[in-house]
Design a protein around this motif. Sequence first.
Motif: not given
Length: 139
Positions: A66, A71, A79, A110, A113-114
């Motif tokens: 990840s 992103l 999002d 977010n 994490e992304s």
Amino acid sequence: MNYKFSARELLLIKILTVIAFVIAFFYGTSYVANEITKSKNLIFFEVNKFNEKKQLLAQIKALENSKNLELSADDFLLDLTANNISYEQKDDEILISGLSNVDALEIMTNIEESNVAIDSFKFSAGESTNIILTIKFNG
């Protein structure tokens, strides 16, 4: 001097031999059963340790995967739209105003994490209900 056992003595020796054999068999099987139980418990302990390490490695691998996946700005904007958060876009900069503490923290979490590909962000808070977040994307 030759001693000859009587029938009663021979019967007694046979009975004692059988009893000794039964006792030895009982203790032998008990010892073997205890050793098997110890071995089984040790194997279960080692298997649990192995599974914990395997799970930890899988978590590390997932985090690494990840981390390598970024992103894009378009996905981040989709999002934001999906979460009903209004924003203004100026070139490669996004201005999100009128945020609450919780919304601003959620957006920043977010982003973390992304692994959103951002160049910089500016966080300014006038009041707890009017937070302005300015995000500049790479590229």
